[in-house]
Design a protein around this motif. Sequence first.
Motif, PDB file in Angstrom:
ATOM      1  N   LYS A   7       6.149  11.271   1.230  1.00  0.00           N
ATOM      2  CA  LYS A   7       6.932  10.587   1.931  1.00  0.00           C
ATOM      3  C   LYS A   7       6.125   9.457   2.396  1.00  0.00           C
ATOM      4  CE  LYS A   7       9.203  14.804   4.146  1.00  0.00           C
ATOM      5  NZ  LYS A   7       9.295  15.638   5.296  1.00  0.00           N
ATOM      6  N   VAL A   8       5.000   8.945   2.224  1.00  0.00           N
ATOM      7  CA  VAL A   8       4.126   7.978   2.691  1.00  0.00           C
ATOM      8  C   VAL A   8       3.772   7.146   1.421  1.00  0.00           C
ATOM      9  CG1 VAL A   8       2.211   7.159   3.644  1.00  0.00           C
ATOM     10  CG2 VAL A   8       3.295   9.150   4.593  1.00  0.00           C
ATOM     11  N   GLU A   9       3.273   7.843   0.043  1.00  0.00           N
ATOM     12  CA  GLU A   9       2.593   7.304  -0.911  1.00  0.00           C
ATOM     13  C   GLU A   9       3.557   6.712  -1.705  1.00  0.00           C
ATOM     14  OE1 GLU A   9       2.011  10.289   0.095  1.00  0.00           O
ATOM     15  OE2 GLU A   9      -0.250  10.227   0.378  1.00  0.00           O
ATOM     16  N   ALA A  10       4.651   7.370  -1.904  1.00  0.00           N
ATOM     17  CA  ALA A  10       5.651   6.709  -2.811  1.00  0.00           C
ATOM     18  C   ALA A  10       6.271   5.581  -2.164  1.00  0.00           C
ATOM     19  CB  ALA A  10       6.931   7.768  -2.947  1.00  0.00           C
ATOM     20  N   PRO A  11       6.744   5.329  -1.134  1.00  0.00           N
ATOM     21  CA  PRO A  11       7.292   4.089  -0.380  1.00  0.00           C
ATOM     22  C   PRO A  11       6.421   2.934  -0.525  1.00  0.00           C
ATOM     23  CG  PRO A  11       8.206   6.027   1.005  1.00  0.00           C
ATOM     24  CD  PRO A  11       6.859   6.490   0.238  1.00  0.00           C
ATOM     25  N   ALA A  12       5.003   3.493  -0.276  1.00  0.00           N
ATOM     26  CA  ALA A  12       3.990   2.369  -0.160  1.00  0.00           C
ATOM     27  C   ALA A  12       3.958   1.924  -1.514  1.00  0.00           C
ATOM     28  CB  ALA A  12       2.549   2.897   0.251  1.00  0.00           C
ATOM     29  N   PHE A  13       3.991   2.799  -2.684  1.00  0.00           N
ATOM     30  CA  PHE A  13       3.697   2.230  -4.116  1.00  0.00           C
ATOM     31  C   PHE A  13       4.885   1.407  -4.534  1.00  0.00           C
ATOM     32  CE2 PHE A  13       4.711   2.818  -8.555  1.00  0.00           C
ATOM     33  CZ  PHE A  13       3.389   2.494  -9.223  1.00  0.00           C
ATOM     34  N   THR A  14       6.228   1.855  -4.029  1.00  0.00           N
ATOM     35  CA  THR A  14       7.371   1.056  -4.562  1.00  0.00           C
ATOM     36  C   THR A  14       7.365  -0.355  -3.759  1.00  0.00           C
ATOM     37  OG1 THR A  14       8.731   2.296  -2.933  1.00  0.00           O
ATOM     38  CG2 THR A  14       8.849   2.876  -5.346  1.00  0.00           C
ATOM     39  N   ASP A  15       6.848  -0.320  -2.684  1.00  0.00           N
ATOM     40  CA  ASP A  15       6.908  -1.604  -1.721  1.00  0.00           C
ATOM     41  C   ASP A  15       5.978  -2.409  -2.459  1.00  0.00           C
ATOM     42  OD1 ASP A  15       8.793  -1.278   0.032  1.00  0.00           O
ATOM     43  OD2 ASP A  15       7.807  -0.473   1.643  1.00  0.00           O
ATOM     44  N   ALA A  16       4.387  -1.997  -2.809  1.00  0.00           N
ATOM     45  CA  ALA A  16       3.756  -2.758  -3.428  1.00  0.00           C
ATOM     46  C   ALA A  16       4.127  -3.665  -4.740  1.00  0.00           C
ATOM     47  CB  ALA A  16       2.280  -2.054  -3.700  1.00  0.00           C
ATOM     48  N   ILE A  17       4.847  -2.576  -5.613  1.00  0.00           N
ATOM     49  CA  ILE A  17       5.691  -3.159  -6.911  1.00  0.00           C
ATOM     50  C   ILE A  17       6.559  -4.216  -6.451  1.00  0.00           C
ATOM     51  CG2 ILE A  17       6.986  -2.746  -8.689  1.00  0.00           C
ATOM     52  CD1 ILE A  17       4.268  -1.414  -8.817  1.00  0.00           C
ATOM     53  N   GLN A  39       3.623   5.114 -15.408  1.00  0.00           N
ATOM     54  CA  GLN A  39       4.496   4.428 -16.174  1.00  0.00           C
ATOM     55  C   GLN A  39       5.273   3.044 -15.669  1.00  0.00           C
ATOM     56  OE1 GLN A  39       6.898   7.965 -16.480  1.00  0.00           O
ATOM     57  NE2 GLN A  39       6.455   8.307 -18.328  1.00  0.00           N
ATOM     58  N   VAL A  40       5.261   3.088 -14.148  1.00  0.00           N
ATOM     59  CA  VAL A  40       5.732   1.938 -13.594  1.00  0.00           C
ATOM     60  C   VAL A  40       4.842   0.903 -13.955  1.00  0.00           C
ATOM     61  CG1 VAL A  40       6.511   0.863 -11.497  1.00  0.00           C
ATOM     62  CG2 VAL A  40       7.532   3.131 -12.003  1.00  0.00           C
TER      63      VAL A  40
END
Length: 552
Positions: A7-17, A39-40
């Motif tokens: 719930k934290v790492e995934a939104p942080a990662f997609t926001d960084a991208i 892969q992303v």
Amino acid sequence: GISEDSKVEAPAFTDAIRMYRQSKEQYGTWDMLCGNETQVLSNLVMEELLPELRSTIGPRLKGKAPERQRTWIQVSDAVYRMVYELAKAQYDAAVARCEQERPQLESTIRTDMDQIITSKEHLASKIRAFVLPKAEVCVRNHVQPYISSILEALMTPTSQGFAEVREVFFKEVTDMNMNVVNEGGLEKLVEYMEKLSHLAFHPVKMQSCYEKMDQLKLEGLQQRFDVSSTSVFKQRAQIHMRQQMDDAVYTFETLLHQELGKLQGKDDLCKSIQRILERVLKKFDYDSSTVRKKFFREALLQITIPFLLKKLAPTCKGELAKFQELIFEDFASFILVENTYEEVVLQSVMKDIMQAVKEAAVQRKHNLYRDSMVMHNSDPNLHLLGEGVAIDWSEEYSGQPEAEPVAERRRRAKQVVSVIQDDEGALPYGAEALLQPGSPEPQEPEEAPAGVPPSPADAVKEIREALAQESLEADPPSVSSVPHATAAPPSPRADVPAEAEVPHVTPAPPGAQSPPAACHQRSDSEPGEHGERSPPQPGGTTESGEGVQTEF
């Protein structure tokens, strides 16, 4: 895909991208946001690397076109494998560093939370005073006149798709009821319920629902708002359709399971099935309204927010640096100027979007309901079903052992409950992380890079052919376990260098699970409660739009 439990790492990662791409003037959805984190990242590198690779190696390739194409596939795949391995090593190292720093950061947050919140509010007020007037003018002139047109274009095919889901569910249960009465008692019921429990994951029977989204066309609006493809909206709607079907089936089988011990004969069974069907259909209508309204709001955000950010960038982006001095150095890890700026932009358009969807519900367009109607008319007894393990009809009533281990059975949980929770929360940000990309049209798979899971496209094709031939004779569990479990992995575009493009992903089939970054974005005030079968759906704000926030 990216873990649904994060719930934290995934939104942080997609926001960084997303922010990395915005720094290169690339706004809006990105079709390569697919697969797991490594892969992303590999897709991100290959997007920039392939044009250079093509110009360097392309002129040196010899032979006829097919031979050059084969050579190019081998070269691009080899490069992708190298990029993938490097990206994996560096990403794993970055995650390890984050884990080491996490305890200290958490300690600081707990100690200074009040000061951090006060500092954030002070920064937001300054940025709002600077940005909001410009953003409101931009919304009024370039966005507001088109919101109703976009909404109407989205509502028609989406609502037709959900209506088809309802019709398919009604037909399957009605046919089952007739067959059970005509052919015999409990044994036949067990057989049909085993098949019905996997209805949502039956690609042939669900195909008529998914196909309704093919009618979605934004036409002139797509060019105006620079939307590269409508596939992101089509597939997300298909995901919701599948989830709603699965929720309806779960509710039906749970209620029927509770009634079986009280029934005296075939007539009682027939009447009981009919009563339960009517309750579930009523609940489906309310849940469908809630889910569709949430989907419409998310889609409108995804179309308009990148457009606004791009429009405002020349006048606002360069001035953001001066706001950095308002943040205490100790809090610089927790408060980001860029995020606060985007929250203000979201607030500028959120009110109009909420109002447009609310008006559509008031006018009962496409069978949408107002929140008050859903809350007042929902069946309170359905709220008591709670969570539960999937019912194993064959084992419980026929005494046969399970065909597969419990750990490998598809996880099922509670149904969507038609209750609106007016929690204080956050609304979704409208970029890639809201709705995940993916074309609903299956394509022939390309050679998968080493270390990356193979594409399920072949398996999907075989399963569809088998199901089309055998229909009811097919084995539903195999359907659910292959085409719907994972997103298609990315692989480089295998093409002749003269026509080579950026990295390409073999799209997933209709209804296939989209990349799960969207699952971690905050939703609005009207979630139906999704169980473990669906990605977690955090709470949100009310339709009034008061206290609008967002998490990045």
